[in-house]
Design a protein around this motif. Structure first.
Motif, mmCIF file in Angstrom:
data_model
loop_
_atom_site.group_PDB
_atom_site.id
_atom_site.type_symbol
_atom_site.label_atom_id
_atom_site.label_comp_id
_atom_site.label_asym_id
_atom_site.label_seq_id
_atom_site.Cartn_x
_atom_site.Cartn_y
_atom_site.Cartn_z
ATOM 1 N N ILE A 161 -8.862 -2.477 -0.619
ATOM 2 C CA ILE A 161 -8.274 -2.192 -1.937
ATOM 3 C C ILE A 161 -8.019 -0.691 -2.014
ATOM 4 O O ILE A 161 -8.954 0.107 -1.894
ATOM 5 C CB ILE A 161 -9.222 -2.657 -3.067
ATOM 6 N N GLY A 162 -6.747 -0.314 -2.181
ATOM 7 C CA GLY A 162 -6.342 1.090 -2.160
ATOM 8 C C GLY A 162 -5.804 1.434 -0.784
ATOM 9 O O GLY A 162 -6.565 1.670 0.143
ATOM 10 N N CYS A 163 -4.468 1.410 -0.648
ATOM 11 C CA CYS A 163 -3.854 1.572 0.680
ATOM 12 C C CYS A 163 -2.930 2.786 0.687
ATOM 13 O O CYS A 163 -1.735 2.691 0.984
ATOM 14 C CB CYS A 163 -3.092 0.300 1.058
ATOM 15 N N ASN A 204 -2.993 7.196 1.664
ATOM 16 C CA ASN A 204 -3.061 7.949 2.927
ATOM 17 C C ASN A 204 -4.221 7.465 3.791
ATOM 18 O O ASN A 204 -4.054 7.245 4.987
ATOM 19 C CB ASN A 204 -3.242 9.445 2.635
ATOM 20 N N MET A 205 -5.399 7.299 3.193
ATOM 21 C CA MET A 205 -6.582 6.915 3.983
ATOM 22 C C MET A 205 -6.662 5.395 4.177
ATOM 23 O O MET A 205 -6.818 4.907 5.287
ATOM 24 C CB MET A 205 -7.866 7.429 3.302
ATOM 25 N N ASN A 264 3.325 1.161 -1.259
ATOM 26 C CA ASN A 264 2.183 1.084 -0.331
ATOM 27 C C ASN A 264 1.862 -0.363 0.042
ATOM 28 O O ASN A 264 1.495 -0.657 1.177
ATOM 29 C CB ASN A 264 0.952 1.777 -0.937
ATOM 30 N N SER A 319 -10.709 2.244 -0.988
ATOM 31 C CA SER A 319 -10.249 3.611 -0.681
ATOM 32 C C SER A 319 -9.462 4.079 -1.898
ATOM 33 O O SER A 319 -8.228 4.022 -1.927
ATOM 34 C CB SER A 319 -9.380 3.624 0.581
ATOM 35 N N LEU A 320 -10.183 4.496 -2.917
ATOM 36 C CA LEU A 320 -9.606 4.730 -4.246
ATOM 37 C C LEU A 320 -9.737 6.199 -4.640
ATOM 38 O O LEU A 320 -10.585 6.921 -4.119
ATOM 39 C CB LEU A 320 -10.316 3.825 -5.256
ATOM 40 N N LYS A 379 -21.475 13.688 1.082
ATOM 41 C CA LYS A 379 -20.033 13.994 1.182
ATOM 42 C C LYS A 379 -19.652 15.109 0.194
ATOM 43 O O LYS A 379 -18.860 15.997 0.506
ATOM 44 C CB LYS A 379 -19.232 12.716 0.893
ATOM 45 N N LYS A 416 -10.910 17.680 -7.356
ATOM 46 C CA LYS A 416 -11.846 16.649 -7.829
ATOM 47 C C LYS A 416 -13.208 16.839 -7.180
ATOM 48 O O LYS A 416 -14.245 16.806 -7.851
ATOM 49 C CB LYS A 416 -11.296 15.253 -7.478
HETATM 50 P P1 NAD Z 1 -4.079 8.300 -2.050
HETATM 51 O O1 NAD Z 1 -3.716 8.771 -3.398
HETATM 52 O O2 NAD Z 1 -3.104 8.497 -0.922
HETATM 53 O O3 NAD Z 1 -4.474 6.739 -2.075
HETATM 54 C C1 NAD Z 1 -5.136 6.146 -3.132
HETATM 55 C C2 NAD Z 1 -4.555 4.751 -3.285
HETATM 56 O O4 NAD Z 1 -5.286 4.071 -4.329
HETATM 57 C C3 NAD Z 1 -3.088 4.746 -3.689
HETATM 58 O O5 NAD Z 1 -2.333 3.965 -2.777
HETATM 59 C C4 NAD Z 1 -3.088 4.117 -5.080
HETATM 60 O O6 NAD Z 1 -1.934 3.342 -5.355
HETATM 61 C C5 NAD Z 1 -4.339 3.278 -5.013
HETATM 62 N N1 NAD Z 1 -4.863 2.936 -6.322
HETATM 63 C C6 NAD Z 1 -4.890 3.681 -7.447
HETATM 64 N N2 NAD Z 1 -5.424 2.981 -8.469
HETATM 65 C C7 NAD Z 1 -5.753 1.761 -7.963
HETATM 66 C C8 NAD Z 1 -6.330 0.587 -8.518
HETATM 67 N N3 NAD Z 1 -6.681 0.535 -9.803
HETATM 68 N N4 NAD Z 1 -6.511 -0.478 -7.718
HETATM 69 C C9 NAD Z 1 -6.173 -0.430 -6.408
HETATM 70 N N5 NAD Z 1 -5.601 0.657 -5.826
HETATM 71 C C10 NAD Z 1 -5.401 1.728 -6.604
HETATM 72 O O7 NAD Z 1 -5.472 9.007 -1.714
HETATM 73 P P2 NAD Z 1 -6.138 9.190 -0.269
HETATM 74 O O8 NAD Z 1 -5.764 10.540 0.254
HETATM 75 O O9 NAD Z 1 -5.891 7.970 0.534
HETATM 76 O O10 NAD Z 1 -7.679 9.250 -0.699
HETATM 77 C C11 NAD Z 1 -8.423 8.088 -1.022
HETATM 78 C C12 NAD Z 1 -9.884 8.494 -1.169
HETATM 79 O O11 NAD Z 1 -10.358 9.035 0.079
HETATM 80 C C13 NAD Z 1 -10.122 9.579 -2.222
HETATM 81 O O12 NAD Z 1 -11.321 9.326 -2.888
HETATM 82 C C14 NAD Z 1 -10.202 10.860 -1.396
HETATM 83 O O13 NAD Z 1 -10.968 11.869 -2.049
HETATM 84 C C15 NAD Z 1 -10.856 10.352 -0.140
HETATM 85 N N6 NAD Z 1 -10.565 11.122 1.084
HETATM 86 C C16 NAD Z 1 -9.286 11.517 1.383
HETATM 87 C C17 NAD Z 1 -9.047 12.228 2.564
HETATM 88 C C18 NAD Z 1 -7.661 12.688 2.944
HETATM 89 O O14 NAD Z 1 -7.554 13.511 3.877
HETATM 90 N N7 NAD Z 1 -6.602 12.222 2.284
HETATM 91 C C19 NAD Z 1 -10.107 12.526 3.428
HETATM 92 C C20 NAD Z 1 -11.385 12.085 3.112
HETATM 93 C C21 NAD Z 1 -11.601 11.385 1.932
#
Ligand code: NAD
Length: 286
Positions: free
Chosen positions: A6-8, A10-11, A35, A63-64, A167, A236
């Motif tokens: 759930i949540g697709c 970047n990560m 996505n 991954s939210l 973390k 954040k």
């Molecule tokens: P992102 O914004 O690219 O992805 C988040 C996804 O969550 C989006 O696709 C969005 O549509 C989805 N989303 C939002 N609300 C939702 C809901 N109610 N139900 C289901 N999906 C929902 O963010 P990211 O960069 O993939 O980061 C995700 C998490 O990983 C964050 O908590 C971030 O802090 C952490 N993180 C990111 C990185 C990085 O390099 N990008 C590295 C380590 C940790």
């Protein structure tokens, strides 16, 4: 194992790609049609609600963006979570949220493990992330086949919430190092040393860090600024460190000035910029 994500973004999207490549039968949910479409193109099944996903999956990865979204998603899918399900929250969330979800799991017959990650989208795609785990040892063992595909290294740091606490501490140091290495390079330049030579010197000495060894060569000196991790997400995390310090009554006065740079002073850098852009903030220019 019936696996869901759930949540697709970047990560989550990167993890999905790595899991499909390795033959996992994957179901995905993301409210963004773009996505969700990318997940279908990978060969994953997509659902139109988190409840529909929970009904068919016994291991669910989250991954939210933040803790509030984790809580909202968990509340929405709670009636559909099957007994025995293991949920792994890879978001950078909050210890108290994981502890509350884990307690809910004990009531309803599922396990909730916190497993925030490091490495960025490239590592998510390649299965080389580092994961800091907090939660029940048996639930972590159930996750092992998935962890083996997604990570190069896992560290179990304690019970529920410990992964998120670790973390937050890690990202606090990353945020601080970005500001400080940026200042060190500016100082060296003013004294006549090129950024490349200064960085080589620092990386041969005791001042080196992940930021000086990885971020500066890869994303700053190259001028690429394309790590896939945004200013908004790091802001954040800086806020999470301050909130955790407040709730645990820990003095972070050394970090406070750096937090102010991230949260208040760097108005010249937007939330959507790459997080390495903080090094461009020079109080003398503002
Ligand atoms: P992102 O914004 O690219 O992805 C988040 C996804 O969550 C989006 O696709 C969005 O549509 C989805 N989303 C939002 N609300 C939702 C809901 N109610 N139900 C289901 N999906 C929902 O963010 P990211 O960069 O993939 O980061 C995700 C998490 O990983 C964050 O908590 C971030 O802090 C952490 N993180 C990111 C990185 C990085 O390099 N990008 C590295 C380590 C940790």
């Amino acid at each position: 194992m019936r696996l869901g994500i759930i949540g697709c973004g970047n990560m989550g999207g990167g993890m999905a790609s790595q899991l499909v490549k390795n033959g996992f039968d994957l179901t995905c949910f993301d409210p963004s049609p773009q996505n969700s479409g990318k997940m279908a193109a990978l060969g994953a099944t997509t659902t139109t609600s988190v409840g529909a996903l929970a009904k068919i999956c016994d291991v669910i990865l989250l991954s939210l963006p933040k803790a509030a979204v984790v809580e909202a998603v968990m509340a929405e899918m709670l009636p559909d979570i099957q007994a025995g399900t293991v949920i792994l929250d890879t978001s950078t969330s909050e210890p108290a949220t994981s502890q509350a979800m884990s307690a809910k799991g004990a009531e309803h017959g599922f396990a909730f493990v916190d497993g925030p990650v490091s490495g960025g989208p490239a590592a998510a795609n390649a299965g080389t992330m580092t994961m800091l785990l907090g939660g029940d040892a048996d639930a972590i063992e159930t996750l092992r086949p998935v962890l083996d595909i997604l990570t190069a290294k896992t560290v179990t740091v304690g019970g529920s919430g410990a992964g998120h606490a670790a973390k937050i501490a890690n990202n606090m140091l990353c945020a601080a190092n970005l500001v400080l290495v940026g200042e060190a390079i500016r100082l060296g330049q003013a004294a006549g040393v090129s950024p490349e030579n200064l960085l080589e010197g620092i990386n041969a000495g005791s001042g080196r860090s992940g930021v000086s060894e990885v971020n500066f060569p890869k994303w700053v000196l190259s001028d690429a600024f394309d790590s896939g991790f945004t200013m908004g997400l790091m802001r954040k995390d800086v806020g999470l460190a301050l909130a955790l310090a407040q709730s645990t009554d820990v003095d972070l006065s050394g970090f406070a000035k750096i937090a102010d740079i991230w949260l208040n002073a760097s108005t010249d850098i937007s939330d959507s910029d790459d997080f390495n852009a903080i090094v461009k903030h020079n109080p003398k220019d503002v």
